[in-house]
Design a protein around this motif. Structure first.
Motif, PDB file in Angstrom:
ATOM      1  N   UNK A  33       0.664 -17.725  62.302  1.00 29.76           N
ATOM      2  CA  UNK A  33       0.827 -17.838  60.854  1.00 29.76           C
ATOM      3  C   UNK A  33       2.269 -17.574  60.444  1.00 29.76           C
ATOM      4  N   UNK A  34       2.747 -18.346  59.466  1.00 33.74           N
ATOM      5  CA  UNK A  34       4.099 -18.148  58.950  1.00 33.74           C
ATOM      6  C   UNK A  34       4.105 -17.303  57.682  1.00 33.74           C
TER       7      UNK A  34
ATOM      8  N   UNK B 195       8.371 -16.576  48.996  1.00 29.87           N
ATOM      9  CA  UNK B 195       8.709 -16.317  50.397  1.00 29.87           C
ATOM     10  C   UNK B 195       9.689 -17.362  50.908  1.00 29.87           C
ATOM     11  N   UNK B 196       9.485 -18.623  50.536  1.00 27.22           N
ATOM     12  CA  UNK B 196      10.402 -19.672  50.969  1.00 27.22           C
ATOM     13  C   UNK B 196      11.810 -19.443  50.427  1.00 27.22           C
TER      14      UNK B 196
ATOM     15  N   UNK C 139       8.129 -10.115  50.695  1.00 31.04           N
ATOM     16  CA  UNK C 139       6.839  -9.844  50.068  1.00 31.04           C
ATOM     17  C   UNK C 139       6.882 -10.358  48.636  1.00 31.04           C
ATOM     18  N   UNK C 140       5.878 -11.146  48.273  1.00 34.34           N
ATOM     19  CA  UNK C 140       5.734 -11.635  46.898  1.00 34.34           C
ATOM     20  C   UNK C 140       4.426 -11.089  46.344  1.00 34.34           C
ATOM     21  N   UNK C 141       4.521 -10.332  45.249  1.00 36.58           N
ATOM     22  CA  UNK C 141       3.354  -9.651  44.681  1.00 36.58           C
ATOM     23  C   UNK C 141       2.938 -10.322  43.382  1.00 36.58           C
ATOM     24  N   UNK C 142       1.665 -10.607  43.249  1.00 40.33           N
ATOM     25  CA  UNK C 142       1.112 -11.064  41.982  1.00 40.33           C
ATOM     26  C   UNK C 142       0.953  -9.867  41.065  1.00 40.33           C
TER      27      UNK C 142
ATOM     28  N   UNK D 137      -1.112 -10.821  46.963  1.00 41.54           N
ATOM     29  CA  UNK D 137       0.269 -10.822  47.448  1.00 41.54           C
ATOM     30  C   UNK D 137       0.403 -11.705  48.671  1.00 41.54           C
ATOM     31  N   UNK D 138       1.661 -12.017  49.020  1.00 42.36           N
ATOM     32  CA  UNK D 138       1.947 -12.825  50.207  1.00 42.36           C
ATOM     33  C   UNK D 138       3.079 -12.184  50.991  1.00 42.36           C
ATOM     34  N   UNK D 139       2.886 -12.069  52.306  1.00 43.97           N
ATOM     35  CA  UNK D 139       3.893 -11.516  53.205  1.00 43.97           C
ATOM     36  C   UNK D 139       4.500 -12.625  54.059  1.00 43.97           C
ATOM     37  N   UNK D 140       5.793 -12.557  54.250  1.00 44.73           N
ATOM     38  CA  UNK D 140       6.447 -13.405  55.236  1.00 44.73           C
ATOM     39  C   UNK D 140       6.102 -12.846  56.615  1.00 44.73           C
TER      40      UNK D 140
END
Length: 265
Positions: A90-91, A114-115, A120-123, A166-169
């Motif tokens: 996973x990326x 992230x791109x 880390x991108x948090x909602x 949230x999304x993690x790199x």
């Protein structure tokens, strides 16, 4: 051109008794991010949540289920999901609840963050444009105060560190020893944000509208809130008192306080 975080994302959905929501949320995730693999991590739900996902996965290679032997908590579920996703290449790894409190349509914006270079991108509910709908004034106050306390104690510039959307790199997660992550529930989210910040990765917040769950019952408990506050306090003190970070003093103190919490609950 190198690979981007959004190239091969995995979406981790922890579940316990979410049969009333699970098929709809998986469909919504697949629609929002067609390239994503959806991994449902189920803690042996007696209502058949995992069976529903397994049936769905037979016709969709981008849907998977990870069955765990018992109910071990949110943090443990995410750690198990992270390990499986990372081992599969996973990326990016996205966290989302199964109860539609988070809108899957926002996930592309998290991946865009992230791109653009964030780890880390948090909602976030607590930045301009964010909100919480359907929550009581007391619950909202506790959440806001808890997040403010975590920000001050840990020295992180994050308004909604407890957010579970949230999304993690992937490279950021690979640098974290998941076996050493202590917390569960809200505390898990705070600890992970703190660790990402300590590693020097940029954290961004994307405004979201948080909705109270559409169906089922909340898994939140007073013990989870107490644990989060206790951990933030110890980590915050450790930042200022190097002696506490030496050896295993901090871990022993956490172990002792967790035992006291369990005895009093």
């Amino acid at each position: 051109m190198g690979r981007t975080a959004s190239q091969y994302p995995w979406v981790i959905v922890p579940t316990y008794n979410e049969a009333s929501n699970i098929l709809d949320i998986v469909e919504a995730i697949r629609k929002a991010v067609p390239a994503a693999t959806v991994l449902v991590v189920d803690d042996s739900s007696p209502d058949g949540t995992a069976d529903l996902v397994e049936s769905l996965s037979k016709g969709d290679q981008f849907v998977r289920v990870l069955r765990r032997p018992g109910k071990a908590g949110l943090g443990a579920a995410y750690r198990a999901g992270f390990r499986e996703a990372l081992s599969a290449g996973a990326t990016a790894l996205v966290e989302i609840d199964a109860d539609f409190s988070h809108d899957p349509a926002v996930m592309p914006r998290l991946l865009d963050g992230l791109d653009d270079g964030a780890g880390l991108a948090i909602g976030s509910r607590y930045i301009s444009g964010g909100s919480s709908e359907g929550l009581s004034a007391l619950r909202l106050l506790i959440s806001r105060l808890g997040n403010r306390y975590a920000s001050i104690m840990l020295g992180i510039d994050v308004r909604d560190a407890t957010a579970g959307f949230r999304a993690y790199e992937a490279d950021a997660l690979k640098m974290i020893d998941l076996d050493q992550v202590r917390a569960d529930g809200y505390g898990f989210q705070v600890e992970m944000a703190y660790l990402v910040s300590q590693l020097g990765f940029r954290i961004i917040e994307v405004p979201i509208t948080f909705h109270d769950r559409r169906a089922g019952s909340s898994k939140m408990s007073s013990d989870i809130v107490i644990e989060a506050m206790m951990l933030c306090t110890i980590w915050g003190i450790s930042r200022r008192v190097p002696w506490l970070r030496q050896g295993s003093r901090q871990d022993r103190l956490i172990d002792h306080l967790e035992k006291l919490i369990r005895r009093s609950s």
